[in-house]
Design an enzyme around this catalytic site. Structure first.
Site, mmCIF file in Angstrom:
data_model
loop_
_atom_site.group_PDB
_atom_site.id
_atom_site.type_symbol
_atom_site.label_atom_id
_atom_site.label_comp_id
_atom_site.label_asym_id
_atom_site.label_seq_id
_atom_site.Cartn_x
_atom_site.Cartn_y
_atom_site.Cartn_z
ATOM 1 N N GLU A 42 0.834 -1.219 0.000
ATOM 2 C CA GLU A 42 0.000 0.000 0.000
ATOM 3 C C GLU A 42 0.872 1.274 0.000
ATOM 4 O O GLU A 42 1.929 1.294 0.641
ATOM 5 C CB GLU A 42 -0.878 -0.008 1.266
ATOM 6 C CG GLU A 42 -1.828 1.175 1.363
ATOM 7 C CD GLU A 42 -2.626 1.197 2.669
ATOM 8 O OE1 GLU A 42 -2.249 0.508 3.642
ATOM 9 O OE2 GLU A 42 -3.641 1.918 2.711
ATOM 10 N N LYS A 111 -9.313 3.239 -2.351
ATOM 11 C CA LYS A 111 -9.620 2.667 -1.028
ATOM 12 C C LYS A 111 -10.880 3.312 -0.453
ATOM 13 O O LYS A 111 -10.974 4.549 -0.343
ATOM 14 C CB LYS A 111 -8.429 2.920 -0.099
ATOM 15 C CG LYS A 111 -8.526 2.274 1.273
ATOM 16 C CD LYS A 111 -7.283 2.660 2.087
ATOM 17 C CE LYS A 111 -7.165 1.914 3.392
ATOM 18 N NZ LYS A 111 -5.997 2.379 4.187
ATOM 19 N N CYS A 146 -5.748 -2.705 2.745
ATOM 20 C CA CYS A 146 -5.446 -2.642 4.179
ATOM 21 C C CYS A 146 -6.686 -2.582 5.096
ATOM 22 O O CYS A 146 -7.320 -3.596 5.315
ATOM 23 C CB CYS A 146 -4.488 -1.483 4.424
ATOM 24 S SG CYS A 146 -3.478 -1.738 5.909
HETATM 25 N N1 LIG Z 1 -3.084 1.364 6.273
HETATM 26 C C1 LIG Z 1 -4.136 0.887 6.889
HETATM 27 O O1 LIG Z 1 -5.227 0.867 6.347
HETATM 28 C C2 LIG Z 1 -3.911 0.392 8.284
HETATM 29 C C3 LIG Z 1 -5.097 -0.336 8.877
HETATM 30 C C4 LIG Z 1 -4.976 -0.501 10.357
HETATM 31 O O2 LIG Z 1 -4.094 0.078 10.971
HETATM 32 C C5 LIG Z 1 -5.921 -1.359 11.066
HETATM 33 O O3 LIG Z 1 -6.929 -1.777 10.469
HETATM 34 O O4 LIG Z 1 -5.678 -1.651 12.249
#
Ligand SMILES: NC(=O)CCC(=O)C(=O)O
Length: 263
Positions: A42, A111, A146
């Site tokens: 990501e 996203k 993510c």
């Molecule tokens: N980059 C992200 O989306 C991190 C997600 C996260 O920190 C979590 O779901 O806990």
């Protein structure tokens, strides 16, 4: 299908350096391993350098789009292009691009779920288009980014559209690494597809990232995994013929009763 996942440390707000690193890695992995498909993590162009995205982000997916397109064509590989910070219409999105072996853009996704624990919602805009399935080498696949992993609805939509592989591109912090592992395995088991994930390591603005990029089969078995600390390549070949076999053995999809679900 043979996969290679780029588990790396991103240099914050330094897209040129990160592109150079990706290019070097792709050249090496193609020579060593000849993967069919590679997976990037990501926000690999800038990392979560949120206050610097205004100047560091791509503009309408450039230059990343041309960069990945050239790599896909030159080496005849499919590219799950992780995601990038990407300015469009005055807003910044966390955007994924997927290319086939001919360098054709087969899928793009912004996203949807922005992560409050990293202040992402204060700097980026959430995607407004639903997830869809795409095809690489005639295999139906999906992709989420993510924090999307915490919303099982997306993975289920992708499974119901016929995907046999779910990609998760991530920059998931070490503080919640147990969730990262458990949720990936859960998505693989409940949807009976392969999960292939690419996460980062190292740290940015005091947040340390968890690594443990994975290839998980539709039974929930971890086929390959990266360490929690090191930049490394995760490779695995996946045998897609087990998907229908597992779906026959535990017939989750034919046991569903959608009229009993309220959402
Ligand atoms: N980059 C992200 O989306 C991190 C997600 C996260 O920190 C979590 O779901 O806990």
């Amino acid at each position: 299908m043979k996969y290679a996942v780029y588990q790396t440390e991103i240099v914050p707000a330094s897209p040129e350096v990160n592109r150079k690193n990706v290019s070097t890695w792709v050249t090496e992995i193609v020579q060593q391993n000849k993967p069919d498909t590679i997976v990037l993590p990501e926000m690999w162009n800038t990392g979560y350098a949120l206050t610097e995205l205004d100047s560091a982000a791509d503009l309408n997916s450039q230059p990343t789009k041309s960069f990945l397109q050239d790599l896909a064509k030159t080496y005849s590989i499919n590219i799950i292009g992780g995601s990038i910070s990407n300015k469009k219409g005055g807003k910044i999105y966390n955007s994924s691009l997927v290319f086939n072996r001919n360098g054709e853009l087969v899928y793009q996704y912004d996203k949807i779920h922005l992560v409050p624990m990293l202040d992402e919602h204060l700097y980026l805009a959430g995607g407004q288009k639903k997830v869809q399935v795409f095809e690489l080498d005639d295999v139906k696949m999906g992709l989420i980014i993510c924090y999307d992993l915490r919303f099982p609805e997306l993975a289920r939509m992708i499974a119901l559209e016929g995907a046999q592989v779910l990609h998760i591109v991530a920059e998931w912090p070490s503080a919640r690494k147990d969730h990262w592992r458990a949720l990936q395995i859960a998505r693989a088991i409940e949807n009976q597809f392969f999960v292939v994930s690419g996460n980062t390591v190292g740290s940015c603005n005091g947040t340390e990232y968890a690594g443990e990029s994975m290839v998980i089969d539709p039974w929930g078995t971890i086929v390959a995994a990266g360490s929690s600390k090191n930049a490394e390549t995760i490779t695995a070949s996946i045998d897609l013929s087990i998907v229908p076999k597992i779906r026959k053995e535990v017939p989750v999809f034919s046991s569903r009763v959608p009229e009993m679900y309220d959402f």
